[in-house]
Scaffold this motif. Sequence first.
Motif, mmCIF file in Angstrom:
data_model
loop_
_atom_site.group_PDB
_atom_site.id
_atom_site.type_symbol
_atom_site.label_atom_id
_atom_site.label_comp_id
_atom_site.label_asym_id
_atom_site.label_seq_id
_atom_site.Cartn_x
_atom_site.Cartn_y
_atom_site.Cartn_z
ATOM 1 N N CYS A 1 0.825 -1.211 0.000
ATOM 2 C CA CYS A 1 0.000 0.000 0.000
ATOM 3 C C CYS A 1 0.859 1.261 0.000
ATOM 4 C CB CYS A 1 -0.943 -0.009 1.198
ATOM 5 S SG CYS A 1 -2.201 -1.286 1.104
ATOM 6 N N ASP A 2 1.946 1.260 0.761
ATOM 7 C CA ASP A 2 2.817 2.437 0.818
ATOM 8 C C ASP A 2 3.645 2.602 -0.448
ATOM 9 O OD1 ASP A 2 1.912 3.120 3.300
ATOM 10 O OD2 ASP A 2 3.621 2.265 4.383
ATOM 11 N N THR A 3 4.012 1.502 -1.090
ATOM 12 C CA THR A 3 4.889 1.567 -2.253
ATOM 13 C C THR A 3 4.136 1.803 -3.547
ATOM 14 O OG1 THR A 3 6.411 0.059 -1.149
ATOM 15 C CG2 THR A 3 6.708 0.346 -3.504
ATOM 16 N N PHE A 4 3.020 1.137 -3.742
ATOM 17 C CA PHE A 4 2.349 1.185 -5.032
ATOM 18 C C PHE A 4 1.058 1.994 -5.053
ATOM 19 C CE2 PHE A 4 4.843 -2.750 -5.302
ATOM 20 C CZ PHE A 4 5.601 -2.434 -6.407
ATOM 21 N N VAL A 5 0.293 1.956 -3.985
ATOM 22 C CA VAL A 5 -1.031 2.575 -4.015
ATOM 23 C C VAL A 5 -0.970 4.060 -3.662
ATOM 24 C CG1 VAL A 5 -3.353 2.488 -3.034
ATOM 25 C CG2 VAL A 5 -2.128 0.374 -3.530
ATOM 26 N N SER A 6 -0.193 4.417 -2.674
ATOM 27 C CA SER A 6 -0.218 5.800 -2.193
ATOM 28 C C SER A 6 0.836 6.697 -2.839
ATOM 29 C CB SER A 6 -0.044 5.817 -0.674
ATOM 30 O OG SER A 6 1.241 5.327 -0.341
ATOM 31 N N THR A 7 1.507 6.222 -3.864
ATOM 32 C CA THR A 7 2.503 7.041 -4.554
ATOM 33 C C THR A 7 2.055 7.298 -5.984
ATOM 34 O OG1 THR A 7 3.752 5.068 -5.195
ATOM 35 C CG2 THR A 7 4.424 6.167 -3.160
ATOM 36 N N PRO A 8 2.563 8.338 -6.614
ATOM 37 C CA PRO A 8 2.107 8.677 -7.976
ATOM 38 C C PRO A 8 2.803 7.885 -9.084
ATOM 39 C CG PRO A 8 3.610 10.345 -7.211
ATOM 40 C CD PRO A 8 3.398 9.384 -6.053
ATOM 41 N N TRP A 9 3.458 6.755 -8.759
ATOM 42 C CA TRP A 9 4.185 5.992 -9.786
ATOM 43 C C TRP A 9 3.259 5.530 -10.895
ATOM 44 C CZ3 TRP A 9 3.371 1.187 -11.679
ATOM 45 C CH2 TRP A 9 2.457 0.400 -10.989
ATOM 46 N N GLN A 10 1.984 5.278 -10.588
ATOM 47 C CA GLN A 10 1.047 4.796 -11.600
ATOM 48 C C GLN A 10 0.854 5.819 -12.715
ATOM 49 O OE1 GLN A 10 -2.391 3.978 -9.267
ATOM 50 N NE2 GLN A 10 -1.448 2.277 -8.195
ATOM 51 N N PHE A 11 0.932 7.092 -12.374
ATOM 52 C CA PHE A 11 0.785 8.135 -13.388
ATOM 53 C C PHE A 11 2.033 8.237 -14.258
ATOM 54 C CE2 PHE A 11 -2.075 9.381 -9.937
ATOM 55 C CZ PHE A 11 -3.271 9.349 -10.636
ATOM 56 N N TYR A 12 3.201 7.993 -13.670
ATOM 57 C CA TYR A 12 4.432 7.989 -14.460
ATOM 58 C C TYR A 12 4.462 6.788 -15.396
ATOM 59 C CZ TYR A 12 5.884 11.335 -10.903
ATOM 60 O OH TYR A 12 5.947 12.400 -10.061
ATOM 61 N N PHE A 13 3.811 5.707 -14.999
ATOM 62 C CA PHE A 13 3.773 4.478 -15.787
ATOM 63 C C PHE A 13 2.951 4.673 -17.074
ATOM 64 C CE2 PHE A 13 2.586 -0.188 -16.036
ATOM 65 C CZ PHE A 13 3.862 -0.587 -16.388
#
Length: 69
Positions: free
Chosen positions: A11-23
């Motif tokens: 949850c801290d690494t993938f869900v609550s960070t904006p990495w999905q938008f960079y992807f």
Amino acid sequence: MVSEKLNLWYCDTFVSTPWQFYFLIVPLVGAFFYGREKYKLAWSLIGFWVAAQVIFSALTNLVFSCSLE
């Protein structure tokens, strides 16, 4: 089911960070190569992105329980 430590890490690494938008750059690069008539590379990038999104969505919605507390 899933250990609390692993759940917290996910949850801290993938869900609550904006990495999905960079992807989102991956399908855009695929579209660029599609426009350059490099269809195999383009569809490979887009297909990889779709598969990764489905996997992460399934993990987030079915395996881990992330709360916004």
